[in-house]
Write an enzyme that holds these catalytic residues in place. Structure first.
Site, PDB file in Angstrom:
ATOM      1  N   ARG A  83       0.845  -1.222   0.000  1.00  0.00           N
ATOM      2  CA  ARG A  83       0.000   0.000   0.000  1.00  0.00           C
ATOM      3  C   ARG A  83       0.869   1.256   0.000  1.00  0.00           C
ATOM      4  NH1 ARG A  83      -4.016  -0.780   4.796  1.00  0.00           N
ATOM      5  NH2 ARG A  83      -4.912   1.190   4.077  1.00  0.00           N
ATOM      6  N   GLN A 114     -10.184   9.373   8.037  1.00  0.00           N
ATOM      7  CA  GLN A 114      -9.941   7.967   8.405  1.00  0.00           C
ATOM      8  C   GLN A 114      -8.807   7.408   7.547  1.00  0.00           C
ATOM      9  OE1 GLN A 114     -14.009   5.813   9.029  1.00  0.00           O
ATOM     10  NE2 GLN A 114     -14.370   7.461   7.569  1.00  0.00           N
ATOM     11  N   ASN A 115      -8.403   8.184   6.554  1.00  0.00           N
ATOM     12  CA  ASN A 115      -7.383   7.695   5.621  1.00  0.00           C
ATOM     13  C   ASN A 115      -5.989   7.823   6.216  1.00  0.00           C
ATOM     14  OD1 ASN A 115      -9.522   7.325   3.910  1.00  0.00           O
ATOM     15  ND2 ASN A 115      -9.191   9.215   2.782  1.00  0.00           N
ATOM     16  N   ASP A 117      -3.284   7.867   4.111  1.00  0.00           N
ATOM     17  CA  ASP A 117      -2.437   8.070   2.926  1.00  0.00           C
ATOM     18  C   ASP A 117      -1.767   9.441   2.851  1.00  0.00           C
ATOM     19  OD1 ASP A 117      -5.547   8.256   0.984  1.00  0.00           O
ATOM     20  OD2 ASP A 117      -4.524   9.830   2.101  1.00  0.00           O
ATOM     21  N   HIS A 132      -6.965   7.493  12.058  1.00  0.00           N
ATOM     22  CA  HIS A 132      -6.454   6.115  12.050  1.00  0.00           C
ATOM     23  C   HIS A 132      -4.965   6.045  11.785  1.00  0.00           C
ATOM     24  CE1 HIS A 132     -10.801   4.646  10.970  1.00  0.00           C
ATOM     25  NE2 HIS A 132     -10.680   5.033  12.217  1.00  0.00           N
ATOM     26  N   CYS A 143       9.400   0.026  22.694  1.00  0.00           N
ATOM     27  CA  CYS A 143       9.687   1.335  23.342  1.00  0.00           C
ATOM     28  C   CYS A 143       8.760   2.430  22.836  1.00  0.00           C
ATOM     29  CB  CYS A 143      11.156   1.703  23.096  1.00  0.00           C
ATOM     30  SG  CYS A 143      11.501   2.087  21.374  1.00  0.00           S
ATOM     31  N   CYS A 161      13.353  -2.448  15.753  1.00  0.00           N
ATOM     32  CA  CYS A 161      13.803  -1.156  16.317  1.00  0.00           C
ATOM     33  C   CYS A 161      15.211  -1.366  16.882  1.00  0.00           C
ATOM     34  CB  CYS A 161      12.822  -0.768  17.420  1.00  0.00           C
ATOM     35  SG  CYS A 161      13.339   0.635  18.429  1.00  0.00           S
ATOM     36  N   GLY A 200     -16.891  10.243   0.971  1.00  0.00           N
ATOM     37  CA  GLY A 200     -16.177   9.013   0.586  1.00  0.00           C
ATOM     38  C   GLY A 200     -15.985   8.019   1.702  1.00  0.00           C
ATOM     39  N   ALA A 244     -16.559  11.919  -5.595  1.00  0.00           N
ATOM     40  CA  ALA A 244     -16.139  13.104  -4.835  1.00  0.00           C
ATOM     41  C   ALA A 244     -15.331  14.054  -5.715  1.00  0.00           C
ATOM     42  CB  ALA A 244     -15.304  12.670  -3.635  1.00  0.00           C
TER      43      ALA A 244
HETATM   44  C1  BV8 Z   1     -11.998   1.237  18.684  1.00  0.00           C
HETATM   45  C2  BV8 Z   1      -6.512   0.458   9.735  1.00  0.00           C
HETATM   46  C3  BV8 Z   1     -12.118   0.935  21.020  1.00  0.00           C
HETATM   47  C4  BV8 Z   1      -5.695   1.395   9.014  1.00  0.00           C
HETATM   48  C5  BV8 Z   1      -8.891   0.527  10.027  1.00  0.00           C
HETATM   49  C6  BV8 Z   1     -18.660   1.423  18.337  1.00  0.00           C
HETATM   50  C7  BV8 Z   1     -17.787   2.305  18.981  1.00  0.00           C
HETATM   51  C8  BV8 Z   1     -16.420   2.064  18.961  1.00  0.00           C
HETATM   52  C9  BV8 Z   1     -15.904   0.934  18.302  1.00  0.00           C
HETATM   53  C10 BV8 Z   1     -16.768   0.080  17.669  1.00  0.00           C
HETATM   54  C11 BV8 Z   1     -18.147   0.315  17.680  1.00  0.00           C
HETATM   55  N1  BV8 Z   1     -18.735  -0.688  16.970  1.00  0.00           N
HETATM   56  C12 BV8 Z   1     -17.792  -1.540  16.513  1.00  0.00           C
HETATM   57  C13 BV8 Z   1     -16.590  -1.116  16.940  1.00  0.00           C
HETATM   58  C14 BV8 Z   1     -15.313  -1.775  16.654  1.00  0.00           C
HETATM   59  C15 BV8 Z   1     -14.625  -1.300  15.385  1.00  0.00           C
HETATM   60  C16 BV8 Z   1     -15.577  -1.060  14.241  1.00  0.00           C
HETATM   61  O1  BV8 Z   1     -15.990   0.068  13.993  1.00  0.00           O
HETATM   62  N2  BV8 Z   1     -15.917  -2.117  13.533  1.00  0.00           N
HETATM   63  C17 BV8 Z   1     -16.806  -1.975  12.386  1.00  0.00           C
HETATM   64  C18 BV8 Z   1     -16.304  -2.866  11.255  1.00  0.00           C
HETATM   65  C19 BV8 Z   1     -18.212  -2.337  12.850  1.00  0.00           C
HETATM   66  N3  BV8 Z   1     -13.873  -0.085  15.643  1.00  0.00           N
HETATM   67  C20 BV8 Z   1     -12.615  -0.206  16.083  1.00  0.00           C
HETATM   68  O2  BV8 Z   1     -12.092  -1.275  16.337  1.00  0.00           O
HETATM   69  C21 BV8 Z   1     -11.857   1.078  16.307  1.00  0.00           C
HETATM   70  N4  BV8 Z   1     -11.261   1.016  17.603  1.00  0.00           N
HETATM   71  O3  BV8 Z   1     -13.095   1.650  18.695  1.00  0.00           O
HETATM   72  O4  BV8 Z   1     -11.348   0.864  19.839  1.00  0.00           O
HETATM   73  C22 BV8 Z   1     -11.162   0.906  22.148  1.00  0.00           C
HETATM   74  C23 BV8 Z   1     -11.176   1.958  23.063  1.00  0.00           C
HETATM   75  C24 BV8 Z   1     -10.308   1.925  24.129  1.00  0.00           C
HETATM   76  C25 BV8 Z   1      -9.404   0.856  24.272  1.00  0.00           C
HETATM   77  C26 BV8 Z   1      -9.383  -0.188  23.347  1.00  0.00           C
HETATM   78  C27 BV8 Z   1     -10.270  -0.178  22.274  1.00  0.00           C
HETATM   79  C28 BV8 Z   1     -10.703   1.196  15.301  1.00  0.00           C
HETATM   80  C29 BV8 Z   1     -11.243   1.455  13.921  1.00  0.00           C
HETATM   81  C30 BV8 Z   1     -10.087   1.682  12.934  1.00  0.00           C
HETATM   82  C31 BV8 Z   1      -9.724   0.377  12.314  1.00  0.00           C
HETATM   83  N5  BV8 Z   1      -8.688   0.579  11.307  1.00  0.00           N
HETATM   84  N6  BV8 Z   1      -7.880   0.483   9.194  1.00  0.00           N
HETATM   85  C32 BV8 Z   1      -5.576   0.895   7.609  1.00  0.00           C
HETATM   86  O5  BV8 Z   1      -4.918  -0.141   7.373  1.00  0.00           O
HETATM   87  O6  BV8 Z   1      -6.149   1.574   6.738  1.00  0.00           O
HETATM   88  S1  BV8 Z   1     -10.474   0.488   9.434  1.00  0.00           S
HETATM   89  C33 BV8 Z   1     -10.634   0.868   7.791  1.00  0.00           C
HETATM   90  O7  BV8 Z   1     -12.015   1.283   7.645  1.00  0.00           O
HETATM   91  C34 BV8 Z   1      -9.831   2.061   7.303  1.00  0.00           C
HETATM   92  O8  BV8 Z   1      -9.146   2.752   8.311  1.00  0.00           O
HETATM   93  C35 BV8 Z   1     -10.908   2.993   6.725  1.00  0.00           C
HETATM   94  O9  BV8 Z   1     -10.538   4.282   6.819  1.00  0.00           O
HETATM   95  C36 BV8 Z   1     -12.038   2.684   7.623  1.00  0.00           C
HETATM   96  C37 BV8 Z   1     -13.410   3.163   7.179  1.00  0.00           C
HETATM   97  O10 BV8 Z   1     -13.607   2.758   5.855  1.00  0.00           O
HETATM   98  P1  BV8 Z   1     -13.935   3.904   4.768  1.00  0.00           P
HETATM   99  O11 BV8 Z   1     -12.852   4.910   4.817  1.00  0.00           O
HETATM  100  O12 BV8 Z   1     -15.320   4.378   4.963  1.00  0.00           O
HETATM  101  O13 BV8 Z   1     -13.770   3.107   3.426  1.00  0.00           O
HETATM  102  P2  BV8 Z   1     -14.840   2.119   2.766  1.00  0.00           P
HETATM  103  O14 BV8 Z   1     -14.153   1.365   1.696  1.00  0.00           O
HETATM  104  O15 BV8 Z   1     -15.580   1.385   3.855  1.00  0.00           O
HETATM  105  O16 BV8 Z   1     -15.914   3.109   2.104  1.00  0.00           O
HETATM  106  C38 BV8 Z   1     -15.513   3.925   1.031  1.00  0.00           C
HETATM  107  C39 BV8 Z   1     -16.784   4.570   0.499  1.00  0.00           C
HETATM  108  O17 BV8 Z   1     -16.399   5.434  -0.562  1.00  0.00           O
HETATM  109  C40 BV8 Z   1     -17.760   3.560  -0.085  1.00  0.00           C
HETATM  110  O18 BV8 Z   1     -19.050   3.809   0.451  1.00  0.00           O
HETATM  111  C41 BV8 Z   1     -17.734   3.831  -1.592  1.00  0.00           C
HETATM  112  O19 BV8 Z   1     -19.014   3.713  -2.172  1.00  0.00           O
HETATM  113  C42 BV8 Z   1     -17.299   5.277  -1.639  1.00  0.00           C
HETATM  114  N7  BV8 Z   1     -16.561   5.669  -2.826  1.00  0.00           N
HETATM  115  C43 BV8 Z   1     -15.789   4.896  -3.623  1.00  0.00           C
HETATM  116  N8  BV8 Z   1     -15.270   5.662  -4.612  1.00  0.00           N
HETATM  117  C44 BV8 Z   1     -15.712   6.929  -4.413  1.00  0.00           C
HETATM  118  C45 BV8 Z   1     -16.541   6.934  -3.280  1.00  0.00           C
HETATM  119  N9  BV8 Z   1     -17.150   8.046  -2.822  1.00  0.00           N
HETATM  120  C46 BV8 Z   1     -16.938   9.191  -3.501  1.00  0.00           C
HETATM  121  N10 BV8 Z   1     -16.151   9.266  -4.609  1.00  0.00           N
HETATM  122  C47 BV8 Z   1     -15.541   8.164  -5.088  1.00  0.00           C
HETATM  123  N11 BV8 Z   1     -14.773   8.267  -6.202  1.00  0.00           N
HETATM  124 ZN    ZN Z   2      12.122   0.258  20.324  1.00  0.00          ZN
END
Ligand code: BV8
Ligand code: ZN
Length: 261
Positions: A83, A114-115, A117, A132, A143, A161, A200, A244
């Site tokens: 990536r 959330q990106n 990049d 994120h 560390c 590290c 997006g 977008a």
């Molecule tokens: C946490 C890593 C707690 C980086 C990612 C309620 C509250 C809190 C947490 C939760 C909750 N319910 C569930 C949870 C747990 C979980 C969660 O949300 N699960 C989901 C699946 C239900 N959340 C977590 O685990 C989060 N942590 O809450 O911790 C905690 C607190 C204290 C102590 C311990 C723990 C962490 C969430 C982050 C996870 N990391 N990625 C990486 O490698 O990228 S998630 C991943 O999804 C990416 O980060 C991404 O950014 C994120 C969201 O996705 P989108 O950006 O929306 O992308 P997607 O493809 O889904 O959608 C794109 C859209 O664009 C589409 O609709 C498409 O139609 C559209 N599109 C396409 N092309 C275009 C367009 N639109 C416009 N123009 C275009 N050209």
């Molecule tokens: Zn270290």
């Protein structure tokens, strides 16, 4: 006839709600923006859940989670390296550029993305909250020091590290907390926004997906721009369905015309 009328009403409702979005943007002082993978799609970076989304082919828990990393750090590292290489060879698109231009227009303006990049910053946006993390930074699991990825000696296999700890991408994985101050500030922005964009994003990952809802509850005019309908679509004041890179510059152009008229 019936179908035509329905289409006319739908188009009419859409135009009227697009007009309302333009008015809201002309009168706003405080604007907040949430972006997701979709805003970078036209730069050539695959989304997660859309049609050709990354998650369709790969298992997110395996690749964007601590258990997957500990089970197979090599696979996860290769995925992030893959990536990174894509990200280093793409450019911000018209949507990133429009958002960067908007920043100097509004007294209070920020992007919570959330990106991972870095394309908003490369487009010139100054106030960007990376919910994120950022793929171009790594951190040591022992560390905690953050490292630019050129400080890692990859010859040794999985990057290590200098303290001997395992190095991981400095991104937020599932089940991990988001950076506290960034999350708090992003919610503050949503609570005080006159206009709040959701651009997006499938609005499926929390707590980021709460931000436009929080803005709505506190009286903001919420504008969604997304290729497909999401759970936010029926709640948003205006939901523009499309790319977008096309919808946002066109909307911003109409706002500029109206305010300078
Ligand atoms: C946490 C890593 C707690 C980086 C990612 C309620 C509250 C809190 C947490 C939760 C909750 N319910 C569930 C949870 C747990 C979980 C969660 O949300 N699960 C989901 C699946 C239900 N959340 C977590 O685990 C989060 N942590 O809450 O911790 C905690 C607190 C204290 C102590 C311990 C723990 C962490 C969430 C982050 C996870 N990391 N990625 C990486 O490698 O990228 S998630 C991943 O999804 C990416 O980060 C991404 O950014 C994120 C969201 O996705 P989108 O950006 O929306 O992308 P997607 O493809 O889904 O959608 C794109 C859209 O664009 C589409 O609709 C498409 O139609 C559209 N599109 C396409 N092309 C275009 C367009 N639109 C416009 N123009 C275009 N050209
Ligand atoms: Zn270290």
């Amino acid at each position: 006839m019936e179908l035509l009328t329905r289409k006319f009403i739908k188009d009419n409702r859409l135009n009227c709600s697009r007009e309302k979005a333009i008015d809201a943007l002309c009168n706003a002082k405080r604007v907040g923006v949430l972006t997701g993978a979709g805003i970078s799609a036209e730069s050539g970076i695959a989304t997660f859940r859309g049609e050709d989304g990354l998650w369709n082919k790969l298992n997110p828990e395996e690749l964007a989670g601590m258990s997957g990393f500990l089970k197979n750090p090599q696979l996860v590292w290769e995925w992030y390296q893959y990536r990174r290489n894509i990200i280093e060879n793409v450019k911000p698109n018209a949507a990133h550029i429009a958002l960067a231009e908007m920043e100097s227009f509004y007294p209070e303006y920020s992007i919570s993305t959330q990106n991972i990049d870095g394309l908003h910053q490369r487009a010139g946006s100054q106030t960007v909250f990376e919910l994120h993390g950022n793929i171009l930074r790594n951190r040591c699991m022992e560390c905690g020091v953050t490292l630019q990825d050129d400080h890692i000696d990859e010859q040794m296999g999985i990057p290590k590290c200098s303290c001997g700890g395992l190095v991981r991408p400095n991104v937020v994985w599932f089940g991990e907390p988001l950076p506290e101050s960034i999350l708090t500030t992003s919610f503050e922005v949503a609570r005080h926004a006159d206009v709040y964009f959701s651009i997006g994003t499938s609005a499926a990952v929390y707590p980021a997906a709460y931000l436009p809802i929080e803005a709505l509850y506190h009286g903001a005019f919420v504008i969604e721009i997304n290729l497909e309908p999401t759970e936010l679509t029926p709640l948003a004041n205006t939901s523009l369905q499309g790319k977008a890179g096309e919808m946002l510059p066109a909307l911003w152009q109409d706002v500029k015309c109206k305010v300078t008229a």
